[in-house]
Design a protein around this motif. Structure first.
Motif, PDB file in Angstrom:
ATOM      1  N   ARG C 125       0.806  -1.138   0.050  1.00  0.00           N
ATOM      2  CA  ARG C 125       0.124   0.059   0.019  1.00  0.00           C
ATOM      3  C   ARG C 125       1.022   1.282   0.134  1.00  0.00           C
ATOM      4  NH1 ARG C 125      -5.208   0.492   3.816  1.00  0.00           N
ATOM      5  NH2 ARG C 125      -5.532   2.475   3.882  1.00  0.00           N
ATOM      6  N   ALA C 126       1.922   1.288   0.756  1.00  0.00           N
ATOM      7  CA  ALA C 126       2.892   2.312   0.759  1.00  0.00           C
ATOM      8  C   ALA C 126       3.315   2.726  -0.497  1.00  0.00           C
ATOM      9  CB  ALA C 126       4.140   2.132   1.867  1.00  0.00           C
ATOM     10  N   GLU C 127       4.021   1.742  -1.253  1.00  0.00           N
ATOM     11  CA  GLU C 127       4.289   1.790  -2.573  1.00  0.00           C
ATOM     12  C   GLU C 127       3.428   2.452  -3.500  1.00  0.00           C
ATOM     13  OE1 GLU C 127       7.486  -1.703  -2.031  1.00  0.00           O
ATOM     14  OE2 GLU C 127       5.686  -1.996  -3.176  1.00  0.00           O
ATOM     15  N   ILE C 128       2.077   1.727  -3.457  1.00  0.00           N
ATOM     16  CA  ILE C 128       0.883   2.445  -4.274  1.00  0.00           C
ATOM     17  C   ILE C 128       0.985   3.904  -3.945  1.00  0.00           C
ATOM     18  CG2 ILE C 128      -1.437   2.421  -4.538  1.00  0.00           C
ATOM     19  CD1 ILE C 128      -1.375  -0.630  -3.776  1.00  0.00           C
ATOM     20  N   GLU C 129       0.990   4.424  -2.763  1.00  0.00           N
ATOM     21  CA  GLU C 129       0.650   5.708  -2.420  1.00  0.00           C
ATOM     22  C   GLU C 129       2.039   6.462  -2.846  1.00  0.00           C
ATOM     23  OE1 GLU C 129      -0.153   5.214   1.935  1.00  0.00           O
ATOM     24  OE2 GLU C 129      -2.023   4.735   1.551  1.00  0.00           O
ATOM     25  N   GLU C 130       3.015   5.914  -2.730  1.00  0.00           N
ATOM     26  CA  GLU C 130       4.171   6.706  -3.388  1.00  0.00           C
ATOM     27  C   GLU C 130       4.108   7.167  -4.634  1.00  0.00           C
ATOM     28  OE1 GLU C 130       8.275   7.909  -3.987  1.00  0.00           O
ATOM     29  OE2 GLU C 130       7.400   6.197  -5.040  1.00  0.00           O
ATOM     30  N   ILE C 131       3.580   6.109  -5.372  1.00  0.00           N
ATOM     31  CA  ILE C 131       3.189   6.402  -7.044  1.00  0.00           C
ATOM     32  C   ILE C 131       2.122   7.495  -6.811  1.00  0.00           C
ATOM     33  CG2 ILE C 131       2.673   5.334  -9.106  1.00  0.00           C
ATOM     34  CD1 ILE C 131       3.936   2.749  -8.176  1.00  0.00           C
ATOM     35  N   ARG C 132       1.149   7.291  -6.319  1.00  0.00           N
ATOM     36  CA  ARG C 132      -0.066   8.354  -6.639  1.00  0.00           C
ATOM     37  C   ARG C 132       0.233   9.716  -5.812  1.00  0.00           C
ATOM     38  NH1 ARG C 132      -4.910   6.684  -4.954  1.00  0.00           N
ATOM     39  NH2 ARG C 132      -5.956   8.133  -6.625  1.00  0.00           N
ATOM     40  N   GLY C 133       1.099   9.461  -4.837  1.00  0.00           N
ATOM     41  CA  GLY C 133       1.258  10.709  -4.229  1.00  0.00           C
ATOM     42  C   GLY C 133       0.137  11.111  -3.165  1.00  0.00           C
ATOM     43  N   VAL C 134      -0.626  10.075  -2.672  1.00  0.00           N
ATOM     44  CA  VAL C 134      -1.798  10.301  -2.270  1.00  0.00           C
ATOM     45  C   VAL C 134      -2.169   9.097  -1.248  1.00  0.00           C
ATOM     46  CG1 VAL C 134      -3.422   9.635  -3.942  1.00  0.00           C
ATOM     47  CG2 VAL C 134      -4.066  11.297  -2.152  1.00  0.00           C
ATOM     48  N   ILE C 135      -2.712   9.602  -0.139  1.00  0.00           N
ATOM     49  CA  ILE C 135      -3.133   8.330   0.784  1.00  0.00           C
ATOM     50  C   ILE C 135      -4.386   7.560  -0.021  1.00  0.00           C
ATOM     51  CG2 ILE C 135      -4.265   7.708   3.013  1.00  0.00           C
ATOM     52  CD1 ILE C 135      -1.445   8.695   3.354  1.00  0.00           C
ATOM     53  N   THR C 136      -4.365   6.361   0.241  1.00  0.00           N
ATOM     54  CA  THR C 136      -5.218   5.401  -0.425  1.00  0.00           C
ATOM     55  C   THR C 136      -6.273   5.106   0.605  1.00  0.00           C
ATOM     56  OG1 THR C 136      -3.438   4.248  -1.756  1.00  0.00           O
ATOM     57  CG2 THR C 136      -5.658   3.294  -1.285  1.00  0.00           C
ATOM     58  N   SER C 137      -7.507   5.198   0.433  1.00  0.00           N
ATOM     59  CA  SER C 137      -8.602   5.058   1.280  1.00  0.00           C
ATOM     60  C   SER C 137      -8.647   3.545   1.467  1.00  0.00           C
ATOM     61  CB  SER C 137      -9.803   5.940   1.090  1.00  0.00           C
ATOM     62  OG  SER C 137     -10.413   5.079  -0.006  1.00  0.00           O
ATOM     63  N   LYS C 138      -9.060   3.281   2.656  1.00  0.00           N
ATOM     64  CA  LYS C 138      -9.434   1.806   2.880  1.00  0.00           C
ATOM     65  C   LYS C 138     -10.587   1.508   1.985  1.00  0.00           C
ATOM     66  CE  LYS C 138     -10.009  -1.845   5.911  1.00  0.00           C
ATOM     67  NZ  LYS C 138     -10.910  -2.425   5.338  1.00  0.00           N
ATOM     68  N   GLY C 139     -11.361   2.267   1.661  1.00  0.00           N
ATOM     69  CA  GLY C 139     -12.579   1.802   0.787  1.00  0.00           C
ATOM     70  C   GLY C 139     -12.033   1.520  -0.681  1.00  0.00           C
ATOM     71  N   THR C 192      10.594   2.501 -20.305  1.00  0.00           N
ATOM     72  CA  THR C 192      11.078   3.935 -19.774  1.00  0.00           C
ATOM     73  C   THR C 192      11.815   3.876 -18.451  1.00  0.00           C
ATOM     74  OG1 THR C 192       9.004   3.953 -18.930  1.00  0.00           O
ATOM     75  CG2 THR C 192       9.115   4.742 -20.983  1.00  0.00           C
ATOM     76  N   GLY C 193      11.709   2.583 -17.791  1.00  0.00           N
ATOM     77  CA  GLY C 193      12.293   2.332 -16.518  1.00  0.00           C
ATOM     78  C   GLY C 193      11.113   3.020 -15.481  1.00  0.00           C
ATOM     79  N   LEU C 194      10.223   3.340 -15.978  1.00  0.00           N
ATOM     80  CA  LEU C 194       9.203   3.875 -14.932  1.00  0.00           C
ATOM     81  C   LEU C 194       8.456   2.818 -13.998  1.00  0.00           C
ATOM     82  CD1 LEU C 194       7.278   6.475 -17.265  1.00  0.00           C
ATOM     83  CD2 LEU C 194       8.872   6.835 -15.447  1.00  0.00           C
ATOM     84  N   LEU C 195       8.627   1.526 -14.238  1.00  0.00           N
ATOM     85  CA  LEU C 195       8.147   0.575 -13.444  1.00  0.00           C
ATOM     86  C   LEU C 195       8.768   0.585 -12.026  1.00  0.00           C
ATOM     87  CD1 LEU C 195       6.855  -2.610 -15.450  1.00  0.00           C
ATOM     88  CD2 LEU C 195       5.551  -0.555 -14.279  1.00  0.00           C
ATOM     89  N   ASP C 196      10.085   0.883 -12.305  1.00  0.00           N
ATOM     90  CA  ASP C 196      10.880   0.970 -10.907  1.00  0.00           C
ATOM     91  C   ASP C 196      10.183   1.933  -9.985  1.00  0.00           C
ATOM     92  OD1 ASP C 196      12.730   0.630  -9.014  1.00  0.00           O
ATOM     93  OD2 ASP C 196      14.311   0.442 -10.481  1.00  0.00           O
ATOM     94  N   SER C 197      10.103   1.381  -8.794  1.00  0.00           N
ATOM     95  CA  SER C 197       9.508   2.317  -7.814  1.00  0.00           C
ATOM     96  C   SER C 197      10.715   3.134  -7.324  1.00  0.00           C
ATOM     97  CB  SER C 197       8.882   1.700  -6.695  1.00  0.00           C
ATOM     98  OG  SER C 197       9.934   0.535  -6.137  1.00  0.00           O
ATOM     99  N   ARG C 198      11.926   2.798  -7.355  1.00  0.00           N
ATOM    100  CA  ARG C 198      12.883   3.925  -6.773  1.00  0.00           C
ATOM    101  C   ARG C 198      13.110   5.018  -7.874  1.00  0.00           C
ATOM    102  NH1 ARG C 198      15.957  -1.390  -5.803  1.00  0.00           N
ATOM    103  NH2 ARG C 198      15.604  -1.273  -7.930  1.00  0.00           N
ATOM    104  N   LEU C 199      13.509   6.057  -7.301  1.00  0.00           N
ATOM    105  CA  LEU C 199      13.828   7.404  -8.026  1.00  0.00           C
ATOM    106  C   LEU C 199      15.344   7.452  -8.099  1.00  0.00           C
ATOM    107  CD1 LEU C 199      10.567   9.252  -7.275  1.00  0.00           C
ATOM    108  CD2 LEU C 199      11.111   8.196  -9.498  1.00  0.00           C
ATOM    109  N   PRO C 200      15.898   7.973  -9.202  1.00  0.00           N
ATOM    110  CA  PRO C 200      15.407   8.194 -10.463  1.00  0.00           C
ATOM    111  C   PRO C 200      15.323   6.732 -11.062  1.00  0.00           C
ATOM    112  CG  PRO C 200      17.686   8.886 -10.337  1.00  0.00           C
ATOM    113  CD  PRO C 200      17.261   8.638  -9.087  1.00  0.00           C
ATOM    114  N   SER C 201      14.850   6.679 -12.317  1.00  0.00           N
ATOM    115  CA  SER C 201      14.811   5.436 -12.718  1.00  0.00           C
ATOM    116  C   SER C 201      15.893   4.692 -12.731  1.00  0.00           C
ATOM    117  CB  SER C 201      14.247   5.557 -14.182  1.00  0.00           C
ATOM    118  OG  SER C 201      15.213   6.486 -14.951  1.00  0.00           O
TER     119      SER C 201
END
Lengths: 276, 243, 243
Positions: C125-139, C192-201
């Motif tokens: 979940r934290a990684e999802i939030e990192e990509i979206r830059g926003v908290i993921t609601s439980k819902g 593009t290397g964008l799948l890597d969760s680390r930055l930069p690619s």
């Protein structure tokens, strides 16, 4: 909802430039967080995200946030944190790089932000393409009237030979025992045995083999066991009473008996039962 | 989707053995009809199909074409009560069945009857009942016939011509007997303690025999018996006679 | 395609065997396969099909043949999550509008989260939030779990042991994907290397995997998780591993 129109060149709301309606509609509710807002702003630069001007983007963002604050729009902390960070980044980008950079340089930070935006955009594009695929039960359909595969059951019966034999024996026996009452067991009672022995003693003045006598006496061979047992017990009793003497050479050897000689009748307390 | 479709087409070309004619030649309405009929939960009548077809399509002709196309396939287009539907070809019914075996234990009554048939064969139902002292239910015999371990072997030459029952090769196989003569006799039964040794002297256990040859007091089965006793497994003509 | 088809026709003519005129020439196993697959609403895997086929039939080849035959039809033979099934052709969606089947409309957030899970799995979940830059609601996660398209697959071996999420077979089926490798745009994303969760690619570009086998940095779910996450669909133990 998302009626912010910001001019890329000036970094100021387009509404100000085209001085028509002075109102800039600023609303953050349409955004999924600051990154989403940044991405929307970046898109307005109308260039490849990899060539985006982070400086211009920071300006746009800060102006947007400023506008939002002016109209007392409640902003989530996220937005303010991002604003602070962008302000910091902007100052770093404008100032010459320090001689000994500890930590990432401003350029690296800007690239990282650009990459985050690119990645978010990429995933959105992917999501879009995914959702545009023909979806099951929406665009493409399975067999509407599936034919079930009929199941033919073959019972496999189990029974063992033991079951069979037990069942057979039990019911045969049950029927037999139920109709034919149990034949009376022919057993020599002790008294019967004693009476017979007493008769025998009358004959046997000298040592005689008990077994032979019994065999002569017994008609039915199946009664042999019970005759032996009862006779032996009766014989012991007769010896005790002093009427008879028993002699056996060794264990399981033939048992001999005779009528107790009359002279010994006085010594009844010591009956002779010699086993050599 | 586009990429997948392309990929599929490539596969097609690779394996293109002798698949049908040029796909382009096939009228589009056949595609539409086959998709509709495939996905429908129920058979559809011609009018309903026509409603979904583009204007100018002769649904009747298209259906006939589709039916002809599928006639030799594993799936046929059939008309049921004036409605159309796809059905698996009738000759593939065997494919659409799954066979499973379930283990069942014989009831006590069934085992008892079986044992009597084994030892006393050929034996009639009345004789079984005489030995058991209870009426034998039809169900019990049916179950035994279903096991394939017993068979009706003839008819007793007595009034009423009752069926005589005997055991089968399957019976021997089930109980790992080489021949029926391997069934333990009186003394062996006593020896194992199954029979009480105090049984009266008149008590006897028959020497079992499943000789296929009919006994003197047996008639062969009637021609109609085979129908009447569908459950009864056919007597194996190859059964060798056993002493 | 057309040229190839022509070439094929020429080849066919050489052998002077036109499959269309002689339907008998079609191998019987194609009939069997199409009957089995047509009749079933559920996808069937190759092993199960092979079990029902006569000995000596190369099921793989036969399936490819059948797929080619149906490629241009209104009903296509498709492989979904390594299982085979007939489905209506994707381009006929307009024809297939059904009144009752109203697909749930996912929120934009849910769609985004689903995409991140699909392309980045296993992902926390934290990684999802990192990509979206926003908290993921439980819902949002609850809704996705309810669709049966995602599942918690394990726990990441990091402090806090966060749950890792992945997609299910139902996800592949829903979007007509043979395997995760068929995700649209996956190659570009990897490029593009964008799948890597680390930055930069970075250098290594992870490939999404719904392999049921846990990754090195994953722990199995805790026993209590099953109760805690009743919504989560059970992992299918039969899922074959995918690259």
């Amino acid at each position: 909802m998302t009626a912010e129109i910001l001019s890329f060149e000036t970094g100021r709301p387009a509404a100000d430039v085209t001085d028509s309606e002075p109102s800039l509609v600023v609303d953050v509710e349409g955004y999924e967080g600051p990154l989403d807002l940044l991405l929307t702003l970046a898109r307005q630069q109308k260039v490849d995200l990899s060539k985006i001007s982070i400086l211009a983007l920071a300006d746009q963002y800060l102006i947007f946030i400023e506008a939002a604050r002016k109209i007392r729009l409640e902003l989530a902390a996220d937005y303010l944190v991002m604003a602070a960070w962008l302000a910091f980044l902007k100052s770093r980008l404008l100032l010459p790089e320090p001689a000994t950079p500890d930590g990432p340089s401003a350029e690296e930070m800007a690239t990282a932000l650009a990459n985050r935006l690119r990645r978010l955009e990429a995933i959105r594009e992917a999501a879009n393409r995914l959702m545009n695929r023909p979806q099951f039960q929406r665009d493409i359909f399975p067999r509407g009237n599936p034919e079930s595969i009929a199941e033919i059951r073959h019972p496999k019966f189990t029974a063992t030979l033991f079951d069979l034999l037990t069942a057979y024996s039990a019911q045969r026996q049950q029927r037999v025992l139920a109709t034919v009452h149990l034949t009376k067991r022919t057993v020599w009672s002790l008294s019967e045995a004693r009476a017979s022995l007493e008769r025998l003693i009358g004959i046997a003045e000298d040592w005689s083999c008990l077994d032979e006598y019994l065999l002569n006496y017994v008609v039915d061979p199946s009664q042999k066991a019970t005759v032996f047992a009862s006779s032996f017990a009766a014989a012991l009793e007769l010896v005790r009473e002093g009427q008879m003497e028993l002699n056996q050479k060794e264990a399981f050897a033939p048992l001999y008996f005779r009528k107790r000689p009359p002279q010994a009748s006085g010594a009844m307390s010591a009956p002779e039962l010699s086993v050599e | 989707m586009a990429s997948l479709a392309e990929k599929r087409m490539e596969d097609t070309e690779e394996h293109s053995v002798d698949s049908t004619t040029e796909p382009e030649a096939r009228p589009e309405e056949l595609r539409l009809l086959e998709a509709l009929l495939f996905a429908s939960a129920e058979p559809i009548d011609q009018a309903a199909l026509a409603k979904r077809m583009p204007d100018g399509v002769d649904v009747k002709v298209a259906l006939a074409q589709l039916q002809a196309e599928y006639a030799t396939r594993g799936v046929n287009l059939v008309r049921v009560a004036n409605k159309w539907t796809f059905r698996t070809a009738g000759d593939l019914a065997w494919l659409m069945t799954r066979e499973s075996t379930e283990t069942r234990r014989l009831s006590r009554a069934a085992i008892e009857v079986l044992a009597i048939i084994a030892y006393h064969q050929p034996v009639t139902r009345a004789e079984i009942e005489e030995i058991r002292g209870v009426i034998t239910s039809k169900g019990t015999l049916d179950v035994l016939l279903e096991t394939g371990w017993i068979r009706p072997r003839g008819r007793r030459k007595t009034p009423g011509r009752p069926l005589t029952f005997g055991t089968t090769e399957a019976f021997l196989s089930q109980f790992s007997l080489e021949a029926l003569g391997d069934l333990p006799g009186l003394e062996e039964l006593k020896g194992t303690g199954l029979l009480d040794s105090r049984l009266p002297s008149g008590f006897s256990v028959p020497t079992p025999s499943d000789d296929v040859a009919l006994r003197e007091d047996e008639d062969p089965l009637d021609a109609g018996d085979t129908l009447e006793l569908l459950l009864a497994p056919a007597a194996d003509p190859e059964t060798p006679s056993e002493g």
